[in-house]
Scaffold this motif. Structure first.
Motif, mmCIF file in Angstrom:
data_model
loop_
_atom_site.group_PDB
_atom_site.id
_atom_site.type_symbol
_atom_site.label_atom_id
_atom_site.label_comp_id
_atom_site.label_asym_id
_atom_site.label_seq_id
_atom_site.Cartn_x
_atom_site.Cartn_y
_atom_site.Cartn_z
ATOM 1 N N SER A 6 51.859 10.115 47.617
ATOM 2 C CA SER A 6 51.907 11.294 48.482
ATOM 3 C C SER A 6 50.652 12.114 48.213
ATOM 4 C CB SER A 6 53.159 12.125 48.205
ATOM 5 O OG SER A 6 53.124 12.654 46.891
ATOM 6 N N ILE A 7 50.148 12.745 49.262
ATOM 7 C CA ILE A 7 48.950 13.575 49.143
ATOM 8 C C ILE A 7 49.337 15.017 49.451
ATOM 9 C CG2 ILE A 7 46.621 13.998 49.987
ATOM 10 C CD1 ILE A 7 46.427 11.051 50.692
ATOM 11 N N ASN A 8 49.122 15.892 48.493
ATOM 12 C CA ASN A 8 49.479 17.293 48.632
ATOM 13 C C ASN A 8 48.219 18.143 48.708
ATOM 14 O OD1 ASN A 8 52.625 17.260 47.780
ATOM 15 N ND2 ASN A 8 51.474 15.829 46.511
ATOM 16 N N LYS A 9 48.126 18.989 49.733
ATOM 17 C CA LYS A 9 47.018 19.938 49.780
ATOM 18 C C LYS A 9 47.158 20.928 48.633
ATOM 19 C CE LYS A 9 45.932 19.717 54.700
ATOM 20 N NZ LYS A 9 45.773 20.488 55.969
ATOM 21 N N PHE A 10 46.041 21.237 48.036
ATOM 22 C CA PHE A 10 46.076 22.003 46.791
ATOM 23 C C PHE A 10 45.056 23.126 46.869
ATOM 24 C CE2 PHE A 10 45.006 23.056 42.493
ATOM 25 C CZ PHE A 10 46.135 22.828 41.750
ATOM 26 N N SER A 11 45.493 24.343 46.606
ATOM 27 C CA SER A 11 44.559 25.465 46.524
ATOM 28 C C SER A 11 45.106 26.477 45.534
ATOM 29 C CB SER A 11 44.339 26.111 47.890
ATOM 30 O OG SER A 11 45.546 26.647 48.397
ATOM 31 N N ALA A 12 44.197 27.151 44.852
ATOM 32 C CA ALA A 12 44.594 28.138 43.845
ATOM 33 C C ALA A 12 43.534 29.228 43.764
ATOM 34 C CB ALA A 12 44.770 27.473 42.482
ATOM 35 N N SER A 13 43.970 30.424 43.435
ATOM 36 C CA SER A 13 43.053 31.539 43.205
ATOM 37 C C SER A 13 43.338 32.115 41.829
ATOM 38 C CB SER A 13 43.226 32.616 44.283
ATOM 39 O OG SER A 13 44.553 33.110 44.294
ATOM 40 N N PHE A 14 42.312 32.651 41.178
ATOM 41 C CA PHE A 14 42.465 33.135 39.805
ATOM 42 C C PHE A 14 41.233 33.932 39.415
ATOM 43 C CE2 PHE A 14 41.281 28.726 40.266
ATOM 44 C CZ PHE A 14 40.051 28.657 39.663
ATOM 45 N N VAL A 15 41.275 34.519 38.232
ATOM 46 C CA VAL A 15 40.119 35.227 37.678
ATOM 47 C C VAL A 15 39.789 34.607 36.326
ATOM 48 C CG1 VAL A 15 40.685 37.367 38.875
ATOM 49 C CG2 VAL A 15 41.531 37.002 36.550
ATOM 50 N N ASP A 21 30.424 35.347 40.753
ATOM 51 C CA ASP A 21 30.002 35.717 39.400
ATOM 52 C C ASP A 21 29.292 37.069 39.374
ATOM 53 O OD1 ASP A 21 27.847 34.771 40.828
ATOM 54 O OD2 ASP A 21 26.845 33.915 39.089
ATOM 55 N N GLN A 22 29.370 37.817 40.484
ATOM 56 C CA GLN A 22 28.739 39.130 40.541
ATOM 57 C C GLN A 22 29.709 40.234 40.146
ATOM 58 O OE1 GLN A 22 25.385 39.253 41.187
ATOM 59 N NE2 GLN A 22 25.664 37.020 41.139
ATOM 60 N N VAL A 23 30.960 39.888 39.876
ATOM 61 C CA VAL A 23 31.964 40.866 39.451
ATOM 62 C C VAL A 23 32.491 40.459 38.085
ATOM 63 C CG1 VAL A 23 32.627 41.432 41.815
ATOM 64 C CG2 VAL A 23 33.816 39.595 40.609
ATOM 65 N N SER A 24 33.129 41.406 37.406
ATOM 66 C CA SER A 24 33.722 41.116 36.104
ATOM 67 C C SER A 24 35.126 41.703 36.054
ATOM 68 C CB SER A 24 32.870 41.720 34.989
ATOM 69 O OG SER A 24 33.405 41.391 33.721
ATOM 70 N N PRO A 25 36.160 40.889 35.806
ATOM 71 C CA PRO A 25 36.102 39.442 35.552
ATOM 72 C C PRO A 25 35.710 38.662 36.810
ATOM 73 C CG PRO A 25 38.370 40.147 35.799
ATOM 74 C CD PRO A 25 37.547 41.402 35.789
ATOM 75 N N TYR A 26 35.248 37.417 36.596
ATOM 76 C CA TYR A 26 34.841 36.582 37.713
ATOM 77 C C TYR A 26 36.068 36.181 38.536
ATOM 78 C CZ TYR A 26 31.146 36.019 34.216
ATOM 79 O OH TYR A 26 30.197 36.243 33.258
ATOM 80 N N THR A 27 35.889 36.044 39.835
ATOM 81 C CA THR A 27 36.973 35.579 40.706
ATOM 82 C C THR A 27 36.607 34.207 41.252
ATOM 83 O OG1 THR A 27 36.024 36.684 42.655
ATOM 84 C CG2 THR A 27 37.604 37.935 41.336
ATOM 85 N N ALA A 28 37.640 33.392 41.505
ATOM 86 C CA ALA A 28 37.367 32.021 41.949
ATOM 87 C C ALA A 28 38.517 31.491 42.789
ATOM 88 C CB ALA A 28 37.127 31.114 40.745
ATOM 89 N N ASN A 29 38.179 30.512 43.625
ATOM 90 C CA ASN A 29 39.160 29.777 44.432
ATOM 91 C C ASN A 29 38.890 28.290 44.274
ATOM 92 O OD1 ASN A 29 38.550 32.480 46.156
ATOM 93 N ND2 ASN A 29 40.696 31.903 46.343
ATOM 94 N N PHE A 30 39.973 27.535 44.179
ATOM 95 C CA PHE A 30 39.886 26.087 43.999
ATOM 96 C C PHE A 30 40.591 25.422 45.177
ATOM 97 C CE2 PHE A 30 41.453 21.999 42.696
ATOM 98 C CZ PHE A 30 40.475 21.475 41.873
#
Length: 207
Positions: free
Chosen positions: A169-178, A145-154
């Motif tokens: 079934s179990i799927n590993k899940f990851s995503a990146s976004f702003v 949250d120190q940059v604009s736009p904010y960056t995040a990873n899930f």
């Protein structure tokens, strides 16, 4: 009138003047103190509000000045991310249209493209024809949250199971976004919009 009474007139006059001056000072001090107290009280009331919870209880809500809003933004960002992912991915054959419509209010064009990609691949058709349910487990959410736009990873796991819950079934899940700041609305209470959504996952396995 005797001479002694005439001599006391100046002294009485001075005493009266002092008494009037004292009363004036006291009145002035009282007025200023009252004004300051009223000003502080009004500001305290103005910066607080009460909201009614679902249980019918009144909860105190403190207004945060705009210059301090960034210090309180991170919890909102994290909650916005949770809301979007839960609405978009925790779906079944009956509710996916309604829930994804809610999720798209929290994201921009990249969210719509993700939905269209999954729709074109037949993913939602499989939910309907094979009676599948998706559940999302959240492992972690990283936010800058120190940059604009904010960056995040899930990071998390997407579980796909049949309605009888005998196979999954179990799927590993990851995503990146702003995330961009936008106007707050009833459908977007945090005033954030997810963009540049990149899903770092292979094809979702079906049990």
């Amino acid at each position: 009138m005797d001479l002694q009474s005439l001599k006391n007139i100046p002294a009485n006059f001075v005493l009266a003047k002092r008494a009037l001056l004292f009363c004036l000072i006291i009145s002035l001090f009282t007025s200023i103190a009252t004004f300051v107290w009223a000003y502080i009280t009004i500001n305290n009331i103005k910066n607080n509000a009460f909201v009614l919870t679902e249980q019918g209880q009144a909860a105190l809500m403190k207004v945060v000045p705009l210059r301090e809003i960034d210090a309180y933004r991170k919890p909102e960002i994290i909650n916005h991310i949770k809301m979007f992912h839960k609405a978009f991915w925790e779906v079944d054959q009956f509710n996916y249209e309604r829930r994804i419509d809610n999720a798209l209010n929290l994201s921009g064009t990249s969210g719509k493209r993700l939905f269209q990609t999954l729709l074109a691949s037949g993913h939602f058709a499989k939910l309907a024809t094979e009676n599948l349910i998706q559940k999302l487990e959240i492992d972690s959410i990283n936010v800058n949250d120190q940059v604009s736009p904010y960056t995040a990873n899930f990071f998390g796991k997407l579980r796909v199971l049949r309605t009888d819950q005998k196979a999954e079934s179990i799927n590993k899940f990851s995503a990146s976004f702003v995330l961009y700041n936008v106007a707050r609305t009833n459908k977007n209470p945090h005033g954030l919009l997810i963009e540049n959504y990149h899903l770092e996952a292979k094809e979702i396995k079906i049990p």
